[in-house]
Enzyme design. Structure first.
Site, PDB file in Angstrom:
ATOM      1  N   THR A 195       3.440 -16.219  20.621  1.00 45.56           N
ATOM      2  CA  THR A 195       1.707 -16.008  21.201  1.00 45.56           C
ATOM      3  C   THR A 195       1.257 -14.804  20.508  1.00 45.56           C
ATOM      4  O   THR A 195       0.033 -14.753  20.218  1.00 45.56           O
ATOM      5  CB  THR A 195       1.912 -16.021  22.704  1.00 45.56           C
TER       6      THR A 195
ATOM      7  N   ASP B 296       0.145 -16.561  35.886  1.00 47.92           N
ATOM      8  CA  ASP B 296       0.871 -16.854  34.666  1.00 47.92           C
ATOM      9  C   ASP B 296       1.434 -18.082  34.197  1.00 47.92           C
ATOM     10  O   ASP B 296       1.712 -18.755  35.280  1.00 47.92           O
ATOM     11  CB  ASP B 296       1.781 -15.576  34.411  1.00 47.92           C
ATOM     12  N   LYS B 297       1.742 -18.358  33.087  1.00 43.02           N
ATOM     13  CA  LYS B 297       2.439 -19.540  32.605  1.00 43.02           C
ATOM     14  C   LYS B 297       3.517 -18.964  31.457  1.00 43.02           C
ATOM     15  O   LYS B 297       3.462 -18.064  30.804  1.00 43.02           O
ATOM     16  CB  LYS B 297       1.371 -20.329  31.647  1.00 43.02           C
TER      17      LYS B 297
ATOM     18  N   SER C 108       6.018 -20.968  28.473  1.00 47.29           N
ATOM     19  CA  SER C 108       6.656 -21.893  27.758  1.00 47.29           C
ATOM     20  C   SER C 108       8.011 -21.564  27.144  1.00 47.29           C
ATOM     21  O   SER C 108       8.285 -20.824  26.595  1.00 47.29           O
ATOM     22  CB  SER C 108       5.644 -22.035  26.408  1.00 47.29           C
TER      23      SER C 108
ATOM     24  N   SER D 149      16.794 -13.932  32.027  1.00 44.97           N
ATOM     25  CA  SER D 149      15.769 -13.369  30.853  1.00 44.97           C
ATOM     26  C   SER D 149      14.494 -13.800  31.022  1.00 44.97           C
ATOM     27  O   SER D 149      13.486 -12.931  31.051  1.00 44.97           O
ATOM     28  CB  SER D 149      16.447 -13.874  29.621  1.00 44.97           C
TER      29      SER D 149
ATOM     30  N   LYS E 200      11.269 -10.924  33.157  1.00 42.71           N
ATOM     31  CA  LYS E 200      10.210 -10.255  32.173  1.00 42.71           C
ATOM     32  C   LYS E 200       8.859 -10.809  33.061  1.00 42.71           C
ATOM     33  O   LYS E 200       7.886 -10.074  33.267  1.00 42.71           O
ATOM     34  CB  LYS E 200      10.139 -10.885  30.860  1.00 42.71           C
TER      35      LYS E 200
END
Length: 438
Positions: free
Chosen positions: A122, A82-83, A85, A185, A189
């Site tokens: 997104t 995963d990524k 930003s 935070s 997730k």
């Protein structure tokens, strides 16, 4: 040792004493189940903001918040990657990178967020595509990942519930900008997604939350060290956000730019940053010999159309049009008022206030000030000029897409104020990828 309670934990924090893992686990569980009051949660947030946490405590808080809800487990035929930003303008990389990674043998269960403030979300971009549902039941989510290799969805209420509660409290107590709390935070997730590897795109510049390199490096190092200590192979890439990444800002407009990239009609910064981020992930996961080989594989997946194929499978599996990739321009919503923003004088574009452009899109109805705000997916800015461009008086600097003429006129004035034109060019445009951390 007595069981943790709010008074004792707050006292330790106030006096700068280390917080045991058991205290942080108790805190996260109390945030999730409501046994800790808003006043106590606010005091915790302020205490951490003022006193800070050592690295061990930061990792413990991150894991405790992750474990406050469900943690996904995967049994697939490749690594789960995963990524994330840190946010910018025109940043639609996820929609390019996720299917490109899937085409290279990875699985990408990307849990994403919505736009708030000047940065786009997104999920909002995904939902600009008619029929696409981003809040999926877990069984459906798993099926999309298995079938398409990627899925871009919103977090369920059972993913890191402590973070959702804590963030709401931080928002009203002016503790959002704590490095420790930002780290916990973001990662609570992401790590709840059951990842084997993660890459972090830390933005720096006028359109980013981090305006200078020192701040960006500090955040990148905190995220990388914490994620790796938590058992997830992680690298950060610090990238430039002194101008919009894509030439379009706004949900449907950014999806259109993604589709131009995926279908071979456009290249540029979106491909460059996707290759840089994807190359790191593929190398770390053993799917490429090194970062350059991984970057080449991502570029080839995009160029060959394999990424577009994966994207189409994902969109169809999430309720969107079956033939979206073939006819994407027919499906995306279009604004009713389209106006050019013309240059007031000749010269060179030397500076772009990305945050101001982002807030212009919000004012058009394409973003949110508060989470409950509705979004118009059709509005935004297109064909935004790049730094260093030589322009003549009257030449377009951008195109406004609006729902009403009065909104378009206000946006035109805001865009002109956000783009500086000087008689002489400044230094060359900044490098898109500045450095890697980790």
């Amino acid at each position: 040792m007595s069981a943790p309670n709010a008074r004792s934990v707050l006292a330790r924090l106030r006096h700068g004493k280390p917080l045991p893992t058991s205290d942080l686990q108790w805190l996260a569980q109390g945030l999730a189940d409501g046994s800790i009051s808003d006043a106590q949660a606010g005091a915790f947030a302020m205490g951490i903001c003022v006193r800070g946490l050592d690295e061990e405590s930061r990792v413990a808080l991150t894991l405790a918040m992750r474990d406050s809800g469900d943690v996904l487990r995967w049994d697939l035929g490749g690594p789960v990657l995963d990524k994330h930003s840190t946010g910018g303008v025109g940043d639609c990389v996820s929609l390019v990178l996720a299917p490109a990674l899937a085409a290279c043998g990875a699985y990408v269960p990307m849990i994403s967020g919505r736009g708030l403030g000047h940065t786009g979300g997104t999920l909002d971009k995904m939902e600009a595509i008619p029929g696409v549902a981003t809040q999926l039941e877990e069984e459906h989510f798993r099926a999309v990942v298995a079938q398409a290799g990627c899925a871009i969805v919103g977090a369920s209420a059972d993913i890191a519930p402590a973070d959702k509660r804590f963030y709401a409290v931080r928002d009203v107590t002016s503790t959002v900008d704590s490095l420790d709390l930002i780290t916990a935070s973001i990662l609570s997730k992401k790590l709840a997604g059951g990842l084997d590897g993660l890459v972090l795109d830390v933005k720096v510049g006028s359109g980013a939350f981090m305006k200078d390199m020192d701040a960006a490096r500090s955040l990148a190092r905190s995220l990388v060290d914490t994620a790796n200590a938590a058992g997830c192979k992680t690298t950060a890439v610090i990238s430039d956000m002194n101008q919009p990444l894509a030439s379009s800002l706004g949900n449907a407009l950014e999806v259109a730019e993604v589709m131009q990239v995926l279908t071979g009609q456009s290249r540029g910064p979106l491909v460059e940053i996707s290759a840089a981020l994807g190359g790191v992930l593929l190398a770390n996961a053993g799917l490429a010999e090194d970062v350059q080989a991984g970057a080449d594989a991502i570029s080839e997946a995009i160029h060959s159309g394999q990424a577009a194929e994966r994207f189409g499978k994902m969109i169809a599996a999430m309720g969107g049009p079956v033939h979206f990739v073939d006819n994407w321009s027919r499906f995306l919503p279009e604004a009713t008022v389209i106006r050019e923003v013309t240059a007031p004088k000749a010269g060179y574009v030397t500076e772009i206030d990305g945050e101001a452009l982002g807030m212009t899109v919000v004012a058009l109805g394409g973003g949110r000030v508060v989470e409950s705000d509705a979004i118009d997916p059709s509005v935004g800015l297109g064909q935004v000029v790049r730094l260093g461009t030589k322009v003549m008086r009257g030449q377009p600097l951008a195109v406004v897409h609006a729902a009403r003429s009065d909104a378009a006129e206000r946006a035109i004035a805001a865009v002109r104020a956000a783009i500086w034109i000087a008689p002489e060019p400044h230094a060359e445009s900044p490098d898109l990828v500045k450095e890697r951390v980790g």
